[in-house]
Design a protein around this motif. Structure first.
Motif, PDB file in Angstrom:
ATOM      1  N   THR A   1      13.530  25.333  43.923  1.00  0.00           N
ATOM      2  CA  THR A   1      12.492  26.358  43.939  1.00  0.00           C
ATOM      3  C   THR A   1      12.763  27.431  42.894  1.00  0.00           C
ATOM      4  OG1 THR A   1      11.511  28.111  45.307  1.00  0.00           O
ATOM      5  CG2 THR A   1      13.782  27.524  45.797  1.00  0.00           C
ATOM      6  N   ASN A   2      11.705  28.144  42.512  1.00  0.00           N
ATOM      7  CA  ASN A   2      11.887  29.292  41.614  1.00  0.00           C
ATOM      8  C   ASN A   2      12.294  30.544  42.370  1.00  0.00           C
ATOM      9  OD1 ASN A   2       9.437  30.512  42.635  1.00  0.00           O
ATOM     10  ND2 ASN A   2       8.245  29.284  41.180  1.00  0.00           N
ATOM     11  N   ALA A   3      12.432  30.460  43.671  1.00  0.00           N
ATOM     12  CA  ALA A   3      12.975  31.507  44.559  1.00  0.00           C
ATOM     13  C   ALA A   3      12.011  32.647  44.853  1.00  0.00           C
ATOM     14  CB  ALA A   3      14.284  32.086  44.001  1.00  0.00           C
ATOM     15  N   THR A   4      10.846  32.684  44.218  1.00  0.00           N
ATOM     16  CA  THR A   4       9.950  33.826  44.416  1.00  0.00           C
ATOM     17  C   THR A   4       9.321  33.838  45.804  1.00  0.00           C
ATOM     18  OG1 THR A   4       8.067  32.615  43.478  1.00  0.00           O
ATOM     19  CG2 THR A   4       9.400  33.951  41.957  1.00  0.00           C
TER      20      THR A   4
ATOM     21  N   ASP B   1      16.680  31.767  34.656  1.00  0.00           N
ATOM     22  CA  ASP B   1      17.142  31.752  33.267  1.00  0.00           C
ATOM     23  C   ASP B   1      18.358  32.640  33.054  1.00  0.00           C
ATOM     24  OD1 ASP B   1      15.153  30.010  32.662  1.00  0.00           O
ATOM     25  OD2 ASP B   1      13.832  31.472  31.709  1.00  0.00           O
ATOM     26  N   GLY B   2      18.869  33.207  34.116  1.00  0.00           N
ATOM     27  CA  GLY B   2      20.017  34.102  34.044  1.00  0.00           C
ATOM     28  C   GLY B   2      19.970  35.049  35.210  1.00  0.00           C
ATOM     29  N   GLY B   3      20.965  35.929  35.290  1.00  0.00           N
ATOM     30  CA  GLY B   3      21.067  36.833  36.414  1.00  0.00           C
ATOM     31  C   GLY B   3      20.584  38.243  36.149  1.00  0.00           C
ATOM     32  N   LEU B   4      19.851  38.445  35.046  1.00  0.00           N
ATOM     33  CA  LEU B   4      19.307  39.760  34.706  1.00  0.00           C
ATOM     34  C   LEU B   4      17.825  39.636  34.405  1.00  0.00           C
ATOM     35  CD1 LEU B   4      22.084  41.038  32.254  1.00  0.00           C
ATOM     36  CD2 LEU B   4      21.803  41.663  34.662  1.00  0.00           C
TER      37      LEU B   4
ATOM     38  N   ASN C   1      14.968  36.641  32.064  1.00  0.00           N
ATOM     39  CA  ASN C   1      13.875  35.927  32.722  1.00  0.00           C
ATOM     40  C   ASN C   1      12.490  36.388  32.278  1.00  0.00           C
ATOM     41  OD1 ASN C   1      15.178  34.161  35.073  1.00  0.00           O
ATOM     42  ND2 ASN C   1      16.355  36.058  34.907  1.00  0.00           N
ATOM     43  N   THR C   2      12.401  36.921  31.086  1.00  0.00           N
ATOM     44  CA  THR C   2      11.116  37.472  30.624  1.00  0.00           C
ATOM     45  C   THR C   2      10.053  36.407  30.401  1.00  0.00           C
ATOM     46  OG1 THR C   2      11.920  37.417  28.333  1.00  0.00           O
ATOM     47  CG2 THR C   2      12.196  39.483  29.557  1.00  0.00           C
ATOM     48  N   GLN C   3      10.470  35.141  30.203  1.00  0.00           N
ATOM     49  CA  GLN C   3       9.475  34.080  29.996  1.00  0.00           C
ATOM     50  C   GLN C   3       9.021  33.442  31.308  1.00  0.00           C
ATOM     51  OE1 GLN C   3       9.651  31.676  26.265  1.00  0.00           O
ATOM     52  NE2 GLN C   3      11.845  32.074  26.440  1.00  0.00           N
ATOM     53  N   ARG C   4       9.646  33.834  32.400  1.00  0.00           N
ATOM     54  CA  ARG C   4       9.274  33.310  33.718  1.00  0.00           C
ATOM     55  C   ARG C   4       8.302  34.297  34.361  1.00  0.00           C
ATOM     56  NH1 ARG C   4      12.459  29.099  35.315  1.00  0.00           N
ATOM     57  NH2 ARG C   4      11.996  29.437  37.527  1.00  0.00           N
ATOM     58  N   VAL C   5       7.031  34.094  34.081  1.00  0.00           N
ATOM     59  CA  VAL C   5       5.983  35.020  34.533  1.00  0.00           C
ATOM     60  C   VAL C   5       4.993  34.256  35.409  1.00  0.00           C
ATOM     61  CG1 VAL C   5       6.218  36.510  32.530  1.00  0.00           C
ATOM     62  CG2 VAL C   5       4.602  34.588  32.454  1.00  0.00           C
ATOM     63  N   ASP C   6       4.191  35.021  36.148  1.00  0.00           N
ATOM     64  CA  ASP C   6       3.162  34.368  36.948  1.00  0.00           C
ATOM     65  C   ASP C   6       1.916  34.145  36.098  1.00  0.00           C
ATOM     66  OD1 ASP C   6       1.728  36.758  36.855  1.00  0.00           O
ATOM     67  OD2 ASP C   6       2.133  37.298  38.948  1.00  0.00           O
ATOM     68  N   HIS C   7       0.849  33.640  36.711  1.00  0.00           N
ATOM     69  CA  HIS C   7      -0.345  33.282  35.945  1.00  0.00           C
ATOM     70  C   HIS C   7      -1.096  34.503  35.423  1.00  0.00           C
ATOM     71  CE1 HIS C   7      -0.201  28.919  36.653  1.00  0.00           C
ATOM     72  NE2 HIS C   7       0.381  29.251  37.794  1.00  0.00           N
TER      73      HIS C   7
ATOM     74  N   ARG D   1       2.651  38.593  34.940  1.00  0.00           N
ATOM     75  CA  ARG D   1       3.576  39.540  35.560  1.00  0.00           C
ATOM     76  C   ARG D   1       4.959  38.915  35.721  1.00  0.00           C
ATOM     77  NH1 ARG D   1      -0.769  40.555  40.257  1.00  0.00           N
ATOM     78  NH2 ARG D   1      -0.398  38.294  40.281  1.00  0.00           N
ATOM     79  N   PRO D   2       6.019  39.707  35.589  1.00  0.00           N
ATOM     80  CA  PRO D   2       7.378  39.153  35.669  1.00  0.00           C
ATOM     81  C   PRO D   2       7.688  38.617  37.058  1.00  0.00           C
ATOM     82  CG  PRO D   2       7.443  41.557  35.631  1.00  0.00           C
ATOM     83  CD  PRO D   2       6.026  41.163  35.344  1.00  0.00           C
ATOM     84  N   SER D   3       8.412  37.518  37.103  1.00  0.00           N
ATOM     85  CA  SER D   3       8.804  36.916  38.385  1.00  0.00           C
ATOM     86  C   SER D   3      10.162  37.411  38.859  1.00  0.00           C
ATOM     87  CB  SER D   3       8.860  35.393  38.251  1.00  0.00           C
ATOM     88  OG  SER D   3       9.912  34.996  37.376  1.00  0.00           O
ATOM     89  N   TRP D   4      10.903  38.106  37.998  1.00  0.00           N
ATOM     90  CA  TRP D   4      12.286  38.450  38.316  1.00  0.00           C
ATOM     91  C   TRP D   4      12.441  39.261  39.597  1.00  0.00           C
ATOM     92  CZ3 TRP D   4      16.976  37.037  38.081  1.00  0.00           C
ATOM     93  CH2 TRP D   4      18.032  37.934  38.333  1.00  0.00           C
ATOM     94  N   PRO D   5      11.633  40.284  39.869  1.00  0.00           N
ATOM     95  CA  PRO D   5      11.853  41.038  41.112  1.00  0.00           C
ATOM     96  C   PRO D   5      11.837  40.148  42.353  1.00  0.00           C
ATOM     97  CG  PRO D   5      10.405  42.268  39.667  1.00  0.00           C
ATOM     98  CD  PRO D   5      10.571  40.914  39.044  1.00  0.00           C
TER      99      PRO D   5
END
Length: 404
Positions: free
Chosen positions: A121-124, A146-149, A153-159, A162-166
């Protein structure tokens, strides 16, 4: 796993052994994703087969998949099978549905066969209640980051961009802090533009029990980032080209090696060491062991692994489905046979390479060239040579003491 006898290895390398039964069944419970990662080879790459498939697997597909898995396990007297619940984003199907499938496969499996279930999973979408439900059904959870910061993860965004990192970081910390027994590890794709030590140490803060470091799915026709305009002269061992991915991995290896296994396990490094010691390997990126994974798509199609979809549209297709065909039928497919043929499926340059039994020609998808198919060295040939020789040197240093 016991090591095969020498004559079995020779037969396998020559491509003359019998098909190896599937032991890993990747079931696409959901074929869409709540993220739109900008580099995604599945939804942004050349393959478009996902567009015509159902978004989610119907109950009849999941029930038939369980029956077919059990049938294959019984026919080949398998003691263990791996069930991987995949997507897209499998949690879009809901934890209860994933749990029901895991239970169904376990119930259908023959006596004496243990089913090991994970969800990737992408964990979101991870919640405490959801993780508790998955764990109740014996499902362990692997996450992709893509990493722990946030900066990784700036390229892992929603449709909506918006960033998925939070949300992803909350999910990862939920596992680490409250459900460590259900935490399978983190999968990360190598990006040579990042600082390797910062990347590795940031992932350690999420306390993964294991890391999978994967190379991006590029090939000779569509090179990965940082390896543009590759030519035939760079297609084999000793090409002399730059090795940004190999350098990145070697830096992480040197940080990991003194405490190998104590901070976290890194499968790529452990497999490289095992292969250098003459032991079997179990990763697609290294070694000559035959691939034993197969995919069930949301419509019941039986396919080869998704990484092939990075080559061209329809590359993973077999023309088979679980309603009309068995997994033994899939073992006879030419594409599956090629991936189980050992050295017999490799380019001449690979078969002549002294690192053959460690490198194994690299990942099958990374060998693709439009003009010649998959009978080429990996596009990462030089990077793999750099890594393998580096690990071999560190291993030699560690064992160079005087014998007792």
């Amino acid at each position: 796993m016991p090591r095969p006898e020498a004559d079995e290895v020779a037969d396998r390398d020559a491509g003359t052994s019998s098909p190896v039964p599937f032991g890993q069944f990747i079931v696409k419970v959901h074929g869409r994703c709540n993220l739109a990662c900008r580099y995604c080879y599945l939804y942004e790459g050349p393959d478009r087969t996902w567009r015509s498939r159902p978004a989610a697997a119907a109950p009849a597909v999941l029930a038939r998949a369980a029956e077919r898995i059990a049938e294959h396990a019984a026919a080949h007297r398998l003691r263990h099978v791996a069930l991987v619940l995949h997507g897209g984003e499998p949690l879009l199907a809901g934890p209860d549905r994933l749990g029901a499938l895991a239970d169904r496969v376990r119930e259908e499996a023959p006596a004496g066969c243990t089913v090991h279930t994970t969800v990737q999973t992408n964990a979101t979408l991870l919640t405490d209640a959801g993780v508790t439900e998955l764990a109740r059904h014996g499902i362990r959870i692997g996450i992709s980051l893509d990493g722990g910061l946030a900066a990784h993860n700036t390229q892992r965004v929603d449709h909506a961009g918006r960033p998925s990192w939070p949300a992803a970081s909350r999910g990862a910390r939920l596992l680490a802090d409250h459900h460590p027994d259900a935490y399978a590890g983190i999968l990360t794709v190598v990006d040579p533009r990042t600082d390797p030590l910062e990347m590795y140490e940031s992932l350690l803060t999420l306390r993964p029990p294991a890391l999978d470091l994967l190379l991006p799915h590029g090939n000779w026709t569509s090179p990965p980032p940082g390896l543009p305009d590759l030519t035939d002269t760079q297609a084999g061992p000793g090409s002399g080209r730059s090795t940004p991915y190999g350098d990145w991995l070697c830096t992480v290896f040197d940080r990991w090696w003194p405490a190998a296994g104590r901070e976290t396990r890194i499968r790529l490094f452990e497999e490289c060491i095992a292969l250098l010691l003459g032991l079997p390997g179990a990763t697609e990126l290294l070694g000559l062991d035959p691939l034993d994974a197969v995919v069930v798509e949301t419509d019941g199609s039986i396919e080869q692994v998704d990484s092939l979809k990075s080559a061209y549209d329809g590359a993973a297709a077999t023309g088979l489905d679980i309603f009309r065909h068995t997994f033994d039928d899939a073992l006879q497919h030419p594409g599956v046979a090629a991936r189980q043929a050992g050295a017999g499926a490799l380019a001449d340059a690979c078969r002549a390479c002294p690192l053959l039994h460690v490198c194994g020609g690299g990942h099958y998808a990374h060998r693709y060239r439009a003009e010649s198919g998959f009978t080429n060295p990996s596009v990462y040939c030089a990077d793999l040579e750099r890594l393998v020789r580096h690990v071999a040197a560190r291993l030699a240093e560690a064992t160079a003491g005087d014998p007792p």
